[in-house]
Every structure is written in C-alpha cells, then in structure tokens.
Design a protein around this motif. Structure first.
Motif, PDB file in Angstrom:
ATOM      1  N   PRO A 137      23.856  45.362 -12.125  1.00 54.03           N
ATOM      2  CA  PRO A 137      23.139  45.739 -13.356  1.00 54.03           C
ATOM      3  C   PRO A 137      22.776  44.559 -14.245  1.00 54.03           C
ATOM      4  O   PRO A 137      21.813  44.629 -15.006  1.00 54.03           O
ATOM      5  CB  PRO A 137      24.135  46.673 -14.059  1.00 54.03           C
ATOM      6  N   VAL A 138      23.535  43.475 -14.163  1.00 53.70           N
ATOM      7  CA  VAL A 138      23.229  42.270 -14.941  1.00 53.70           C
ATOM      8  C   VAL A 138      22.921  41.142 -13.969  1.00 53.70           C
ATOM      9  O   VAL A 138      23.730  40.826 -13.095  1.00 53.70           O
ATOM     10  CB  VAL A 138      24.408  41.874 -15.862  1.00 53.70           C
ATOM     11  N   PHE A 139      21.755  40.548 -14.102  1.00 54.89           N
ATOM     12  CA  PHE A 139      21.320  39.491 -13.189  1.00 54.89           C
ATOM     13  C   PHE A 139      20.822  38.301 -13.999  1.00 54.89           C
ATOM     14  O   PHE A 139      20.826  38.319 -15.235  1.00 54.89           O
ATOM     15  CB  PHE A 139      20.221  40.014 -12.245  1.00 54.89           C
ATOM     16  N   THR A 140      20.373  37.275 -13.312  1.00 56.42           N
ATOM     17  CA  THR A 140      19.943  36.042 -13.976  1.00 56.42           C
ATOM     18  C   THR A 140      18.470  35.770 -13.713  1.00 56.42           C
ATOM     19  O   THR A 140      17.842  36.407 -12.857  1.00 56.42           O
ATOM     20  CB  THR A 140      20.770  34.843 -13.482  1.00 56.42           C
ATOM     21  N   ALA A 141      17.961  34.795 -14.437  1.00 58.84           N
ATOM     22  CA  ALA A 141      16.565  34.395 -14.230  1.00 58.84           C
ATOM     23  C   ALA A 141      16.386  33.826 -12.826  1.00 58.84           C
ATOM     24  O   ALA A 141      15.332  34.013 -12.205  1.00 58.84           O
ATOM     25  CB  ALA A 141      16.158  33.362 -15.282  1.00 58.84           C
ATOM     26  N   ASN A 142      17.396  33.170 -12.315  1.00 59.13           N
ATOM     27  CA  ASN A 142      17.310  32.624 -10.959  1.00 59.13           C
ATOM     28  C   ASN A 142      17.272  33.729  -9.903  1.00 59.13           C
ATOM     29  O   ASN A 142      16.678  33.551  -8.836  1.00 59.13           O
ATOM     30  CB  ASN A 142      18.483  31.686 -10.691  1.00 59.13           C
ATOM     31  N   HIS A 143      17.917  34.860 -10.170  1.00 57.00           N
ATOM     32  CA  HIS A 143      17.806  36.007  -9.258  1.00 57.00           C
ATOM     33  C   HIS A 143      16.345  36.434  -9.135  1.00 57.00           C
ATOM     34  O   HIS A 143      15.839  36.664  -8.024  1.00 57.00           O
ATOM     35  CB  HIS A 143      18.633  37.190  -9.782  1.00 57.00           C
ATOM     36  N   LEU A 144      15.681  36.541 -10.278  1.00 54.17           N
ATOM     37  CA  LEU A 144      14.281  36.967 -10.282  1.00 54.17           C
ATOM     38  C   LEU A 144      13.393  35.919  -9.614  1.00 54.17           C
ATOM     39  O   LEU A 144      12.472  36.266  -8.864  1.00 54.17           O
ATOM     40  CB  LEU A 144      13.819  37.221 -11.716  1.00 54.17           C
ATOM     41  N   PHE A 145      13.660  34.652  -9.882  1.00 61.13           N
ATOM     42  CA  PHE A 145      12.858  33.585  -9.285  1.00 61.13           C
ATOM     43  C   PHE A 145      13.012  33.574  -7.765  1.00 61.13           C
ATOM     44  O   PHE A 145      12.038  33.350  -7.027  1.00 61.13           O
ATOM     45  CB  PHE A 145      13.282  32.239  -9.862  1.00 61.13           C
ATOM     46  N   THR A 146      14.207  33.844  -7.289  1.00 59.63           N
ATOM     47  CA  THR A 146      14.449  33.862  -5.846  1.00 59.63           C
ATOM     48  C   THR A 146      13.642  34.972  -5.182  1.00 59.63           C
ATOM     49  O   THR A 146      13.144  34.813  -4.054  1.00 59.63           O
ATOM     50  CB  THR A 146      15.953  34.048  -5.561  1.00 59.63           C
ATOM     51  N   CYS A 147      13.486  36.097  -5.878  1.00 61.14           N
ATOM     52  CA  CYS A 147      12.665  37.189  -5.341  1.00 61.14           C
ATOM     53  C   CYS A 147      11.225  36.737  -5.113  1.00 61.14           C
ATOM     54  O   CYS A 147      10.609  37.070  -4.086  1.00 61.14           O
ATOM     55  CB  CYS A 147      12.693  38.386  -6.292  1.00 61.14           C
ATOM     56  N   TYR A 148      10.688  36.006  -6.064  1.00 61.14           N
ATOM     57  CA  TYR A 148       9.323  35.476  -5.904  1.00 61.14           C
ATOM     58  C   TYR A 148       9.223  34.626  -4.651  1.00 61.14           C
ATOM     59  O   TYR A 148       8.259  34.740  -3.870  1.00 61.14           O
ATOM     60  CB  TYR A 148       8.937  34.641  -7.133  1.00 61.14           C
ATOM     61  N   ARG A 149      10.193  33.751  -4.456  1.00 56.96           N
ATOM     62  CA  ARG A 149      10.152  32.832  -3.326  1.00 56.96           C
ATOM     63  C   ARG A 149      10.320  33.564  -1.992  1.00 56.96           C
ATOM     64  O   ARG A 149       9.610  33.272  -1.021  1.00 56.96           O
ATOM     65  CB  ARG A 149      11.246  31.764  -3.485  1.00 56.96           C
ATOM     66  N   VAL A 150      11.246  34.491  -1.950  1.00 56.49           N
ATOM     67  CA  VAL A 150      11.497  35.216  -0.700  1.00 56.49           C
ATOM     68  C   VAL A 150      10.282  36.037  -0.284  1.00 56.49           C
ATOM     69  O   VAL A 150       9.949  36.123   0.912  1.00 56.49           O
ATOM     70  CB  VAL A 150      12.735  36.127  -0.870  1.00 56.49           C
ATOM     71  N   LEU A 151       9.577  36.624  -1.261  1.00 50.78           N
ATOM     72  CA  LEU A 151       8.398  37.434  -0.965  1.00 50.78           C
ATOM     73  C   LEU A 151       7.119  36.602  -0.886  1.00 50.78           C
ATOM     74  O   LEU A 151       6.030  37.149  -0.674  1.00 50.78           O
ATOM     75  CB  LEU A 151       8.229  38.514  -2.038  1.00 50.78           C
ATOM     76  N   ASN A 152       7.256  35.305  -1.066  1.00 44.17           N
ATOM     77  CA  ASN A 152       6.107  34.399  -1.036  1.00 44.17           C
ATOM     78  C   ASN A 152       5.070  34.774  -2.093  1.00 44.17           C
ATOM     79  O   ASN A 152       3.859  34.667  -1.888  1.00 44.17           O
ATOM     80  CB  ASN A 152       5.461  34.382   0.359  1.00 44.17           C
ATOM     81  N   GLU A 153       5.564  35.243  -3.224  1.00 45.20           N
ATOM     82  CA  GLU A 153       4.716  35.570  -4.363  1.00 45.20           C
ATOM     83  C   GLU A 153       4.690  34.354  -5.308  1.00 45.20           C
ATOM     84  O   GLU A 153       5.716  33.710  -5.533  1.00 45.20           O
ATOM     85  CB  GLU A 153       5.273  36.787  -5.119  1.00 45.20           C
ATOM     86  N   LYS A 154       3.523  34.066  -5.857  1.00 40.76           N
ATOM     87  CA  LYS A 154       3.407  32.933  -6.768  1.00 40.76           C
ATOM     88  C   LYS A 154       4.044  33.293  -8.113  1.00 40.76           C
ATOM     89  O   LYS A 154       3.611  34.235  -8.785  1.00 40.76           O
ATOM     90  CB  LYS A 154       1.948  32.552  -6.968  1.00 40.76           C
ATOM     91  N   PRO A 155       5.055  32.543  -8.541  1.00 42.79           N
ATOM     92  CA  PRO A 155       5.689  32.841  -9.836  1.00 42.79           C
ATOM     93  C   PRO A 155       4.796  32.389 -10.992  1.00 42.79           C
ATOM     94  O   PRO A 155       3.939  31.515 -10.820  1.00 42.79           O
ATOM     95  CB  PRO A 155       6.992  32.025  -9.789  1.00 42.79           C
ATOM     96  N   PRO A 156       4.967  32.958 -12.143  1.00 44.14           N
ATOM     97  CA  PRO A 156       4.163  32.531 -13.305  1.00 44.14           C
ATOM     98  C   PRO A 156       4.503  31.099 -13.709  1.00 44.14           C
ATOM     99  O   PRO A 156       5.633  30.647 -13.535  1.00 44.14           O
ATOM    100  CB  PRO A 156       4.575  33.527 -14.401  1.00 44.14           C
ATOM    101  N   GLY A 157       3.501  30.406 -14.243  1.00 40.71           N
ATOM    102  CA  GLY A 157       3.729  29.025 -14.675  1.00 40.71           C
ATOM    103  C   GLY A 157       4.800  28.945 -15.739  1.00 40.71           C
ATOM    104  O   GLY A 157       5.709  28.113 -15.672  1.00 40.71           O
ATOM    105  N   ALA A 158       4.687  29.806 -16.732  1.00 41.91           N
ATOM    106  CA  ALA A 158       5.715  29.886 -17.774  1.00 41.91           C
ATOM    107  C   ALA A 158       6.689  30.978 -17.351  1.00 41.91           C
ATOM    108  O   ALA A 158       6.667  32.101 -17.873  1.00 41.91           O
ATOM    109  CB  ALA A 158       5.082  30.191 -19.122  1.00 41.91           C
ATOM    110  N   PHE A 159       7.543  30.656 -16.385  1.00 41.01           N
ATOM    111  CA  PHE A 159       8.380  31.662 -15.737  1.00 41.01           C
ATOM    112  C   PHE A 159       9.302  32.369 -16.730  1.00 41.01           C
ATOM    113  O   PHE A 159       9.346  33.598 -16.789  1.00 41.01           O
ATOM    114  CB  PHE A 159       9.199  31.011 -14.627  1.00 41.01           C
TER     115      PHE A 159
END
Length: 202
Positions: free
Chosen positions: A137-159
C-alpha cells in the motif's frame, strides 16, 4: 596701611580689603581652605569587579542569549538528518533510480487493461498495481520509475513533479515524500469507473 586683595572665585581668588596683616591672614586661610577637596567631591574608587563580572559576565550573557538560536539550528539539522545521514527525500536532490531486485510479475498484464492518456493516469495505474497485486500500500518514487523502465515507457522529464501533480491536482495519491506514496480512495474510484480501458474501444 590698607591693603586690597581681589580673589576671583572662578579662579580661586577672593577680594579682601583691610590692614596688611589682616589681609595676609585671610589670604592664608583661603589658600588653606581652597586646597581642601569640596564636600561630596571626594574621589571614589571604582568598585572592584567581582569574579564573573565585566567582560567575562557579558560574554556569559551573550552566550546564554545565543543558546536558543543554537538550539533552533540544531533542531533544524535534526529534521534533515537521521542517524547523521542526510534524508534522501529532498525533492531537489532526488534522482530516479531503477530497483533492479524488484519483481514486477504481472505488471504488463495489469497495465494493458487500461488505456492511459497522461502520466498522471500511468502513475495511478502503477500505484494501484503495487497496492492490489503486490500487497504494497505504501511505495516509493523509485517503484513507479521502475515500472516505466520495465514496460519500456518513456518517463516524464520532470518525473517527481508528475507524481506530485497526481497527488495535488488529481488527488489520486497521497504524496508525503519520495519514500512514502500511496493510492487514496479517490484514485481507486477513478481507476474503477472513469479510467479508459482498452476494451472500451472495441
């Protein structure tokens, strides 16, 4: 023989007129009187400084006055450090990083159900994945960033700003800091009823 003697008080002189012996006697007495210190005009020695007074005491007072300021500075330092190490949650110092050991099985299937049109919606999907699928239920910004990378989705510039906007503008997340993020009921409701799904296009 009459003698006249003029004395100017501003200069210690008194004017006397009479016989010479009389004038001399008056003058002699005046000189004797003038040489004595005036009543109440005796010099007073400066009181001796007791131990702890003077410059030392003023320094002590200044030190006491400075103590509250020092305590406030120390309090601010304690807020920014934990066990002597600077907190990593400062927005200005945060740099997104991939969590290589993080297992994201089922993320692709969970994500493909939806058809997000903004980074805010993507962040909500990722957050919901951690809550519903990973029991996190509680996660970090790095958790979300890792999702972008794993799905090969381009993360926002101002993440980090994208995450903050999802919290502040959409109220879908509760953002405390980079290590404390969670999905709130408004986000869950949007995901369940308003988020566009790929199946809706068929």
């Amino acid at each position: 023989m009459t003698v006249k003697l003029r004395i100017d008080l501003s200069q210690g002189i008194l004017e006397v007129e009479g016989e010479e012996d009389f004038v001399r006697e008056i003058h002699k007495e005046f000189q004797s009187y003038a040489s004595k210190p005036l009543p109440g005009a005796t010099s007073r020695a400066a009181p001796e400084k007791e131990e702890g007074e003077g410059e030392d005491s003023s320094e002590a007072v200044n030190t006491d006055q400075q103590q509250p300021l020092k305590k406030r500075k120390q309090a601010r330092k304690q807020k920014t450090t934990v066990d002597g190490q600077a907190l990593k949650n400062k927005a200005g110092s945060y740099q997104p990083a991939v969590m290589k050991e993080l297992k994201l099985d089922g993320l692709k299937e969970y994500y493909q159900v939806y058809d997000p049109i903004s980074h805010q919606e993507k962040v909500l999907i990722f957050g919901s994945y951690f809550k519903e699928e990973k029991n996190l239920p509680v996660f970090t910004a790095n958790h979300l960033f890792t999702c972008y990378r794993v799905l090969n989705e381009k993360p926002p510039g101002a993440f980090l700003q994208a995450i903050r906007d999802t919290s502040a503008k959409k109220s879908w997340l509760n953002y405390v800091d980079t290590d404390n993020i969670s999905v709130v009921h408004i986000g869950e409701t949007y995901l369940a009823h308003d988020m566009k799904r790929k199946s809706d296009a068929k």
